[in-house]
Motif scaffolding. Structure first.
Motif, PDB file in Angstrom:
ATOM      1  N   ALA A  81       0.529  -1.021  -0.286  1.00 48.50           N
ATOM      2  CA  ALA A  81       0.168  -0.415   0.427  1.00 48.50           C
ATOM      3  C   ALA A  81       1.069   1.129   0.053  1.00 48.50           C
ATOM      4  O   ALA A  81       2.512   1.426  -0.077  1.00 48.50           O
ATOM      5  CB  ALA A  81      -0.978   0.398   1.071  1.00 48.50           C
ATOM      6  N   ARG A 113      -2.788  -1.484  -2.606  1.00 44.66           N
ATOM      7  CA  ARG A 113      -3.457  -0.483  -2.697  1.00 44.66           C
ATOM      8  C   ARG A 113      -2.843   1.116  -2.952  1.00 44.66           C
ATOM      9  O   ARG A 113      -2.032   1.218  -2.068  1.00 44.66           O
ATOM     10  CB  ARG A 113      -4.371  -0.055  -0.549  1.00 44.66           C
ATOM     11  N   ARG A 119      -7.864   5.199 -11.039  1.00 47.40           N
ATOM     12  CA  ARG A 119      -9.179   3.592 -10.620  1.00 47.40           C
ATOM     13  C   ARG A 119      -9.553   3.275 -11.799  1.00 47.40           C
ATOM     14  O   ARG A 119      -9.603   1.907 -11.494  1.00 47.40           O
ATOM     15  CB  ARG A 119     -10.033   4.667  -9.721  1.00 47.40           C
ATOM     16  N   HIS A 179      -6.022  -1.400  -6.119  1.00 46.01           N
ATOM     17  CA  HIS A 179      -6.813  -0.325  -5.431  1.00 46.01           C
ATOM     18  C   HIS A 179      -6.921   1.023  -5.242  1.00 46.01           C
ATOM     19  O   HIS A 179      -5.978   1.104  -4.727  1.00 46.01           O
ATOM     20  CB  HIS A 179      -8.674  -1.458  -4.952  1.00 46.01           C
ATOM     21  N   SER A 186      -8.311   4.732  -3.495  1.00 46.64           N
ATOM     22  CA  SER A 186      -9.773   5.416  -2.767  1.00 46.64           C
ATOM     23  C   SER A 186      -8.433   6.853  -2.873  1.00 46.64           C
ATOM     24  O   SER A 186      -7.579   7.185  -2.260  1.00 46.64           O
ATOM     25  CB  SER A 186      -9.798   4.857  -2.072  1.00 46.64           C
ATOM     26  N   LEU A 238      -8.181   0.221   3.322  1.00 46.86           N
ATOM     27  CA  LEU A 238      -6.239  -1.081   3.243  1.00 46.86           C
ATOM     28  C   LEU A 238      -7.242  -2.458   2.824  1.00 46.86           C
ATOM     29  O   LEU A 238      -6.874  -2.791   2.731  1.00 46.86           O
ATOM     30  CB  LEU A 238      -5.505  -0.331   4.300  1.00 46.86           C
ATOM     31  N   PRO A 285     -12.589  -1.717  -1.471  1.00 48.38           N
ATOM     32  CA  PRO A 285     -12.744  -0.297  -1.173  1.00 48.38           C
ATOM     33  C   PRO A 285     -13.336   0.583  -1.770  1.00 48.38           C
ATOM     34  O   PRO A 285     -13.932   0.351  -2.761  1.00 48.38           O
ATOM     35  CB  PRO A 285     -11.488  -0.041  -1.409  1.00 48.38           C
TER      36      PRO A 285
END
Length: 275
Positions: free
Chosen positions: A76, A126, A160, A169, A171, A237, A242
């Motif tokens: 991440a 992430r 995204r 992913h 966010s 996370l 998410p």
């Protein structure tokens, strides 16, 4: 053990999230712009590397050092380090706007690109971007910061879509006022921006803003602690699904709602009240 690189950890949101995620069992690699802050965090038992968003070599070197600590993987990335440049758009020197984008957009973009390559090879990851309510609506005298966060939102939404199916992913977290050194940093940016206060049509407003930034009064209404951002970060996370966006604080929810229902003239009136 999941690994995460967090930027902007000298204080505020980044510092708090680094501490709490380490307690949660993550292998945290924090980063700070100034070496003194790097040494401080390492002394507290949080692995920290030096990374300056305005320096391409620093970004690349910081990431490589982080990968040494993480064993070559990166589960991440939490892009968090940023600052706000005050000033009316008509007074804002191009160089001040360029510096705002170097830190808040271009540096984030370069680090995110590098992280994407690692995560694509892994097949998972992430990427969480700490944006702002000012990536949703604009406020007077925050034009540089507004623009940087609007740009970040556009890049992140596009990323995204482009990473769909990759296992990576993406966010956005969108806080309103959070307890941090943001006001102190904004004051310093304003004083060194090159804006000619005395000849500006906005002189009186600048002086009033400067007094507010210099005041030792408590936080503005609806301010939350960094734990509010941390809560959303954990969901981004660890959730199997998410969210694309996480609102944090009452102003974000309020402005997010009002911009959908009010005509522009009414919304302008509301936002002008926060001058």
């Amino acid at each position: 053990m999941k690994t995460i690189l967090i930027t902007g950890c000298s204080s505020g949101i980044g510092y708090y999230c680094a501490q709490q995620l380490q307690k949660r069992g993550y292998k945290v690699i924090a980063s700070c712009r100034v070496q003194e802050d790097v040494d401080k965090l390492n002394g507290e038992g949080i692995t920290c590397v030096q990374l300056d968003y305005t320096d391409t070599q620093s970004i690349e070197k910081g990431l490589q050092e982080a990968l040494v600590h993480s064993g070559g993987k990166l589960d991440a990335l939490f892009n968090n380090g940023a600052y706000g440049q005050p000033g009316a758009v008509e007074d804002l020197p191009v160089e001040a706007l360029r510096k705002q984008f170097e830190t808040n957009v271009f540096g984030w973009h370069h680090l995110t690109q590098l992280a994407c390559k690692i995560m694509r090879k892994q097949g998972h990851g992430r990427i969480i971007q700490n944006s702002s309510v000012l990536g949703l609506v604009t406020l007077p005298y925050r034009g540089a910061y507004n623009a940087s966060k609007f740009a970040l939102e556009g890049l992140t939404d596009t990323l995204r879509l482009e990473l769909k199916g990759s296992g990576v992913h993406v966010s956005l977290i969108e806080p309103g006022p959070i307890t941090s050194k943001f006001r102190d940093n904004a004051l310093q940016a304003f004083l060194t921006s090159g804006i000619d206060i005395e000849t500006s049509a906005h002189r009186e407003n600048y002086l009033a803003q400067q007094r507010r930034l210099e005041s030792a009064t408590g936080p503005q209404p609806f301010t939350l602690g960094p734990e509010a951002v941390y809560k959303r970060l954990v969901h981004a996370l660890e959730s199997q699904r998410p969210q694309a966006r996480y609102y944090v604080t009452t102003p974000t929810y309020l402005f997010g709602f009002l911009r959908r229902i009010l005509p522009n003239s009414w919304m302008d009136w509301v936002l002008y009240q926060f001058t």
